[in-house]
Write an enzyme that holds these catalytic residues in place. Structure first.
Site, PDB file in Angstrom:
ATOM      1  N   LYS A   1      21.978 -79.157 -79.218  1.00 51.73           N
ATOM      2  CA  LYS A   1      22.868 -78.045 -79.526  1.00 51.73           C
ATOM      3  C   LYS A   1      22.301 -77.229 -80.685  1.00 51.73           C
ATOM      4  O   LYS A   1      21.960 -77.771 -81.734  1.00 51.73           O
ATOM      5  CB  LYS A   1      24.243 -78.613 -79.883  1.00 51.73           C
ATOM      6  CG  LYS A   1      25.354 -77.604 -80.088  1.00 51.73           C
ATOM      7  CD  LYS A   1      26.656 -78.357 -80.351  1.00 51.73           C
ATOM      8  CE  LYS A   1      27.852 -77.444 -80.514  1.00 51.73           C
ATOM      9  NZ  LYS A   1      29.098 -78.223 -80.733  1.00 51.73           N
TER      10      LYS A   1
ATOM     11  N   GLU B   1      31.093 -81.911 -72.964  1.00 52.40           N
ATOM     12  CA  GLU B   1      30.330 -82.265 -74.156  1.00 52.40           C
ATOM     13  C   GLU B   1      30.728 -83.662 -74.631  1.00 52.40           C
ATOM     14  O   GLU B   1      31.892 -84.054 -74.564  1.00 52.40           O
ATOM     15  CB  GLU B   1      30.632 -81.231 -75.248  1.00 52.40           C
ATOM     16  CG  GLU B   1      29.979 -81.503 -76.582  1.00 52.40           C
ATOM     17  CD  GLU B   1      30.437 -80.538 -77.662  1.00 52.40           C
ATOM     18  OE1 GLU B   1      29.695 -80.341 -78.638  1.00 52.40           O
ATOM     19  OE2 GLU B   1      31.555 -79.972 -77.525  1.00 52.40           O
TER      20      GLU B   1
ATOM     21  N   CYS C   1      29.034 -76.010 -76.069  1.00 53.89           N
ATOM     22  CA  CYS C   1      30.250 -75.641 -76.792  1.00 53.89           C
ATOM     23  C   CYS C   1      30.095 -74.421 -77.701  1.00 53.89           C
ATOM     24  O   CYS C   1      30.070 -73.285 -77.228  1.00 53.89           O
ATOM     25  CB  CYS C   1      30.761 -76.860 -77.556  1.00 53.89           C
ATOM     26  SG  CYS C   1      32.532 -76.799 -77.951  1.00 53.89           S
TER      27      CYS C   1
END
Length: 274
Positions: free
Chosen positions: A125, A54, A159
């Site tokens: 995300k 990331e 993540c």
């Protein structure tokens, strides 16, 4: 590196993953891109996909640095993604990861999947890390990144997304491989390792997770813990030349056979995202 590693099976539709748990120097894009260039000189030429952590070019930002974050943010035709495109074409390999991106006044933690033929896929995300103030900086995504590549259906998350099984759910076997890219600190690394394996088992799919190494702006430590699990939860990734680069060979036919013999996906709960 022995070529036999990549000849794991003569079964149809193999996929060779290369995991790069890069050491990130926070807020130093030039140094991080140079480190990536050097790492690419070492990867096996038969790799199909190279997976980066990331925000590999900058490190994960803290909410106390909003002005600095805006300086680091890029559009899709900025320095970082143009550099990725060059590497992808030069090495004939797909590359995926995430970066700090901007569109107008909005900022995103944007995932990308760049193919050597020029095809590109982007998403953002979904679950922003509120304990670290990420939700105060970025806009959340609304769609999980989905790619078709070399006969494989691939999904990608970033993540904190990994903590949310509904978002990761493999409805109707829509993906064969789930890729997770992260800046996941040592203080919570057992959770990262466990959730990667859990997502593989519950979704009857391969799961690849790539974390970074380094020390962030707040002193947080990252150890690069990265894995590939198969649909039975077996660890596949190996550092076969001891240079910190991990590899895993995946077989589509073995996955199909497993899903046929143990079709738990047929009994899954049906739902829709609101």
């Amino acid at each position: 590196m022995p070529d036999a590693f990549f000849n794991i099976s003569m079964l149809e539709s193999k996929l060779e993953l290369c995991l790069l748990p890069l050491e990130i120097t926070w807020d130093n894009k030039e140094k991080n891109l140079q480190s990536l260039k050097e790492a690419f000189e070492q990867i096996h030429p038969e790799a199909d996909i190279v997976v980066l952590p990331e925000t590999f070019s900058t490190g994960f930002p803290s909410s106390s640095m909003q002005e600095k974050i805006r300086e680091l943010a890029e559009t899709n035709d900025g320095e970082t993604l143009n550099f990725i495109r060059e590497l992808s074409q030069k090495h004939d390999v797909a590359i995926c990861g995430s970066l700090i991106a901007k569109e107008g006044s909005n900022l995103y933690n944007r995932s990308f999947f760049i193919q050597p033929d020029g095809e590109e896929t982007f998403s953002a995300k979904k679950h922003l890390f509120s304990p670290g103030g990420e939700n105060k900086i970025f806009q959340p995504g609304t769609e999980r990144l989905s790619i078709k590549y070399k006969g494989w259906n691939i999904a990608m998350i970033v993540c904190y997304d990994l903590r949310f099984p509904v978002w990761c759910r493999n409805r109707g076997n829509e993906y064969d491989l789930l890729i997770a890219v992260a800046n996941w600190p040592v203080s919570r690394i057992d959770t990262w390792d466990t959730l990667l394996k859990a997502r593989a088992l519950e979704n009857s799919a391969y799961v690849c997770g790539v974390n970074c190494r380094g020390i962030d702006d707040l002193g947080g430590d990252y150890n690069g813990s990265s894995h590939v699990f198969n649909y039975k939860g077996k660890e596949l990734a190996s550092d076969i030349d001891n240079n910190g680069i991990l590899y895993a060979g995946l077989s589509k036919q073995r996955l199909v056979n497993f899903r046929s013999k143990f079709p738990s996906w047929k009994d899954a709960d049906k739902f829709e995202f609101c």
